[in-house]
Design an enzyme around this catalytic site. Structure first.
Site, PDB file in Angstrom:
ATOM      1  N   GLY A 238       0.849  -1.219   0.381  1.00 36.71           N
ATOM      2  CA  GLY A 238       0.321   0.230   0.315  1.00 36.71           C
ATOM      3  C   GLY A 238       0.584   1.889   0.324  1.00 36.71           C
ATOM      4  N   PHE A 239       1.453   1.516   1.088  1.00 40.79           N
ATOM      5  CA  PHE A 239       2.169   2.939   1.360  1.00 40.79           C
ATOM      6  C   PHE A 239       2.004   3.812   0.829  1.00 40.79           C
ATOM      7  CE2 PHE A 239       4.415  -1.063  -1.656  1.00 40.79           C
ATOM      8  CZ  PHE A 239       5.218  -1.623  -0.122  1.00 40.79           C
ATOM      9  N   GLY A 466      -0.074  -5.749   3.511  1.00 41.26           N
ATOM     10  CA  GLY A 466       2.083  -7.104   3.928  1.00 41.26           C
ATOM     11  C   GLY A 466       2.358  -6.735   4.794  1.00 41.26           C
ATOM     12  N   ILE A 628       7.721  -5.008  20.317  1.00 44.03           N
ATOM     13  CA  ILE A 628       7.725  -5.507  19.301  1.00 44.03           C
ATOM     14  C   ILE A 628       7.065  -6.579  19.683  1.00 44.03           C
ATOM     15  CG2 ILE A 628       9.682  -6.726  17.535  1.00 44.03           C
ATOM     16  CD1 ILE A 628       9.940  -3.501  17.947  1.00 44.03           C
ATOM     17  N   LYS A 632      10.206 -10.752  13.720  1.00 41.98           N
ATOM     18  CA  LYS A 632      10.762 -11.213  12.054  1.00 41.98           C
ATOM     19  C   LYS A 632       9.603 -10.157  11.688  1.00 41.98           C
ATOM     20  CE  LYS A 632      10.070 -15.283   8.857  1.00 41.98           C
ATOM     21  NZ  LYS A 632      10.064 -17.558   9.234  1.00 41.98           N
ATOM     22  N   GLY A 701       4.758   1.136  16.173  1.00 43.00           N
ATOM     23  CA  GLY A 701       4.622   1.454  15.099  1.00 43.00           C
ATOM     24  C   GLY A 701       5.610   1.332  14.148  1.00 43.00           C
ATOM     25  N   GLU A 704       7.503   2.976   9.011  1.00 46.05           N
ATOM     26  CA  GLU A 704       7.539   4.187   8.172  1.00 46.05           C
ATOM     27  C   GLU A 704       9.029   4.596   9.037  1.00 46.05           C
ATOM     28  OE1 GLU A 704       3.678   6.762   6.900  1.00 46.05           O
ATOM     29  OE2 GLU A 704       3.435   6.002   8.233  1.00 46.05           O
TER      30      GLU A 704
HETATM   31 MO1  MOS Z   1       1.255   5.241   4.694  1.00 45.29          MO
HETATM   32  S1  MOS Z   1       2.285   6.751   3.757  1.00 45.29           S
HETATM   33  O1  MOS Z   1       0.573   6.699   6.180  1.00 45.29           O
HETATM   34  O2  MOS Z   1       0.003   4.371   4.282  1.00 45.29           O
END
Ligand code: MOS
Length: 737
Positions: A238-239, A466, A628, A632, A701, A704
């Site tokens: 997605g990204f 993903g 975490i 993996k 998280g 990113e």
């Molecule tokens: Mo991300 S750019 O918050 O899918």
């Protein structure tokens, strides 16, 4: 929390379905009597569409409909020309052309091939003028948008940066540029749409935010949200580009209603460069002033970036500069320039990825001015609290990240002068930077259901893009329930399930994870209570706190032989199942803290001076991101971010033809991404960090942060190797020759 399940690097629970092809993606959903749609893209980037000549396609066998502004159904919720903001979708509602490759018609046919062929054959008549697509040529028209979106105000100021910078003994004032970039998930955007009558619709989408798609489509078509069901069980990357619905989703919904059949629409790779957002180009001026000892006295970070004529998206690149270092005098500004381009959008670490390139390159430049080790400069300006928000950190282990990564990398072997390290013919350089990303949380809901056989079904709308959401949610639930992870089935990707936020902003583990944990804990509580009140249970009459649950067995803490189990209890119970559904708001304690992940990438490059070729030969990066949940999938996430950082530094660039405004780098032959041969061994270190304030699962998280900092670390390593400071990305060979 027991550490037996949480944190363990178990294989993805959906791995088998994915590698065997059992996992069905949006373009693979079987639908009877399916029709196929294709978007006709505008060759011009400005002007007006006067007509579309359909004669060439009218006799194509299998053609069902051509829809254009002349005959497309009017959508009650669509924004028109008269409303220049939030016109992000182009839905054949008017004749205006706002960017190259904008959808100007839609072809619906019996087959994908016929729809695609017809889309190529249509000849639109367009009255256009020369577009303006170059940020540099319009930069004098930059304006201040109202806000930096979720990042607060566009401008910030503390202290008196002007006088501080003027009086600083050492000052660096430089401008950095990052190019337009496009998301290229493996799975292209695709949608399969089926209407049930004319008021209810089901949309199989590839989406990071199914509830957002539901809301948007309901509003556009003027139907209640409950009449729209969005399903997205598997997403092939997605990204950010799949964070919100784009035109093709609404157009497919429109087409399916018009032809009265199920409709599938799959974007071509080339259309991915125009129809689903992109990271905007940025120009960033950074000014740093310090005293001789390397203490920062003043910081200024001014961003200018590009947006479309008709909507606003801001890449908030200066936001991290407000909090990353201790400094009494800091000013940041964000400005936008309107161009004849599509509207940009979120792209992995929007802001921090491009922003840390500028800030962390400039910090490196300052370290050379001061003749100070770049790592030492950062340590001398370590922020012990968030000085902009004037709050303590919920947790911060950046010092440990610097220490561990520097030591594993062998930073002490770095020579102090540039161009002084070699390996054979290549110049060798070391570079480092700081990585950072906010630890967000949004409210979310989840449901947990204990079934007759003692297994548990856990459900939350959510998405797995993903990242491993299926897997970590099963782990969180198993941990909270005290059962083996194999006894948990986790379902997601359907708007009929409890509502959760968009899988963006690295917040799914924190948000949906907290909801899953609470629902599972509540379910366990219910089951324990049931056992205690059951005269046939060995636990009858005990207090709740006298009982623990291990491996699905409820047992007395004092006398392990006094026990019951989920499955035995359910076998005796009158109810067929026990269910809990809970809404979990943001953790209230968060308000008192500033919540961020931090990290430190260290990079080695080798540069062939004769060819100008840069090779990243080693990366060691340490991250502290709270708990975490799966070592993996976490490592894979961070590695993926770092690989993207390599692409950001050396390869990726979207080029528009200034005459037509069209993207010329519209496939993976022209838009370069790092492949295996470009990626060295990457050593990801996960620094253990307990954070009791950030959210109930303690995870900050990791989707990113991996892309942040690393681009600057590479540029800094290139400087160390060659003595060439490249301030405009990507660092292509021509810039080093
Ligand atoms: Mo991300 S750019 O918050 O899918």
């Amino acid at each position: 929390m027991s550490d037996s399940i949480l944190g363990k690097g178990i294989d993805r629970v959906d791995a088998r379905a994915k590698v065997t092809g059992a996992a069905q993606y949006a373009a693979e959903i079987a639908v009877a009597n399916l029709a196929h749609a294709a978007i006709v893209s505008s060759p011009a980037s400005t002007g007006q569409l006067s007509a579309i000549d359909t004669r060439a396609v009218e006799r194509l066998p299998g053609l069902l409909r051509v829809l254009s502004f002349q005959d497309a159904p009017r959508l009650p919720g669509a924004k028109l020309q008269s409303n220049p903001n939030d016109r992000i979708l182009q839905l054949l509602q008017d004749d205006l052309i706002l960017y190259a490759d904008q959808p100007i018609a839609l072809v619906v046919a019996d087959s994908h091939e016929c729809a695609e062929e017809a889309a190529q054959l249509l000849s639109p008549r367009i009255v256009s003028h020369t577009p303006s697509v170059e940020l540099a040529s319009e930069i004098s028209r930059a304006y201040a948008p109202k806000t930096a979106g979720p990042h607060g105000p566009t401008d910030s100021r503390r202290g008196d940066p002007d006088s501080a910078l003027q009086g600083a003994a050492v000052r660096v004032d430089q401008t950095y540029e990052t190019p337009t970039q496009n998301h290229n998930p493996m799975e292209m955007h695709a949608v399969t749409v089926v209407w049930q009558g004319s008021e209810h619709v089901t949309i199989y989408d590839t989406s990071q935010g199914i509830f957002g798609v539901r809301k948007k489509i309901a509003a556009l078509f003027g139907i209640p949200v409950d009449n729209v069901r969005v399903i997205s069980r598997y997403v092939g990357g997605g990204f950010g580009c799949k964070g919100s619905p784009w035109s093709h989703v609404a157009l497919a919904v429109m087409a399916a209603r018009v032809v009265g059949r199920g409709v599938r629409l799959v974007l071509r790779r080339s259309q991915m460069f125009s129809l689903v957002g992109f990271r905007p180009r940025t120009v960033q001026r950074v000014v740093l002033g310090a005293d001789r000892a390397g203490k920062l006295l003043g910081i200024r970070h001014e961003l200018t970036s590009e947006t479309s004529r008709f909507d606003e998206f801001l890449e908030p690149s200066a936001v991290q500069t407000r909090m990353l270092y201790a400094c009494p005098n800091v000013a940041t500004t964000h400005r936008l320039v309107r161009l004849d381009i599509p509207t940009p959008t979120f792209m992995r670490a929007p802001g921090e990825s491009s922003g840390t390139f500028a800030l962390e390159s400039c910090m490196d430049e300052l370290s050379y001015e001061l003749k100070l080790d770049p790592l030492e400069l950062r340590l001398r300006n370590y922020a012990e609290r968030d000085e902009q928000e004037d709050k303590p950190w919920s947790s911060k282990s950046l010092r440990e990240c610097y220490r561990v990564a520097a030591s594993r990398f062998g930073w002490e072997k770095r020579s102090k002068t540039v161009r002084s390290m070699r390996a054979g013919n290549a110049l060798v350089g070391f570079g480092m930077a700081t990585a950072t990303y906010p630890a967000r949380q949004s409210a979310a809901s989840a449901r947990a259901r204990l079934r007759k056989d003692g297994s548990v079904l856990v459900q939350a709308g959510s998405q797995d893009i993903g990242t491993g959401t299926y897997t970590i949610m099963a782990q969180i639930a198993a941990d909270a329930l005290g059962i083996p992870v194999e006894r948990v089935t986790f379902e997601l990707g359907d708007t009929t399930l409890p509502e959760t936020p968009v899988s963006g902003g690295s917040q799914t583990a924190a948000s949906t994870g907290s909801a899953v944990r609470r629902a599972a804990l509540e379910l366990r509580q219910k089951v324990v209570t049931l056992a205690l009140s059951d005269p046939t249970s060995a636990l009858h009459g005990m207090r709740v706190d006298e009982v623990e649950v291990v491996d699905g067995v409820l047992q007395s803490r004092a006398r392990r032989d006094k026990k019951d189990s989920y499955s035995e209890l359910m076998a005796r119970a009158k109810e067929p199942e026990i269910e809990v559904e809970l809404h979990t708001p943001e953790k209230p304690e968060r308000a008192r803290y500033s919540c961020h992940s931090f990290g430190a990438p260290f990079v080695e490059v080798r540069v062939d001076e004769e060819l100008g070729e840069v090779r990243v030969t080693r990366v060691v990066a340490a991250y502290a991101a709270g708990k975490i949940l799966n070592a993996k999938t976490a490592r894979s996430q961070l590695m993926g971010g770092i690989v993207w950082g390599i692409g950001f530094a050396l390869l990726e660039r979207t080029v528009r033809d200034p005459r037509s405004g069209r993207v010329v780098t519209r496939d993976l032959a022209d838009y370069h991404l790092p492949v295996n041969a470009d990626v060295p061994e990457i050593d990801v270190v996960l620094v253990d960090e307990q954070d009791p304030y950030v959210n109930d699962v303690g995870a900050k998280g990791i989707g990113e942060i991996g892309i942040t900092g690393v681009t600057a670390a590479i540029a800094n390593a290139v400087y160390h190797a060659t003595g060439r400071r490249v301030r405009s990305l990507p660092i292509t060979p021509d810039k080093l020759l």
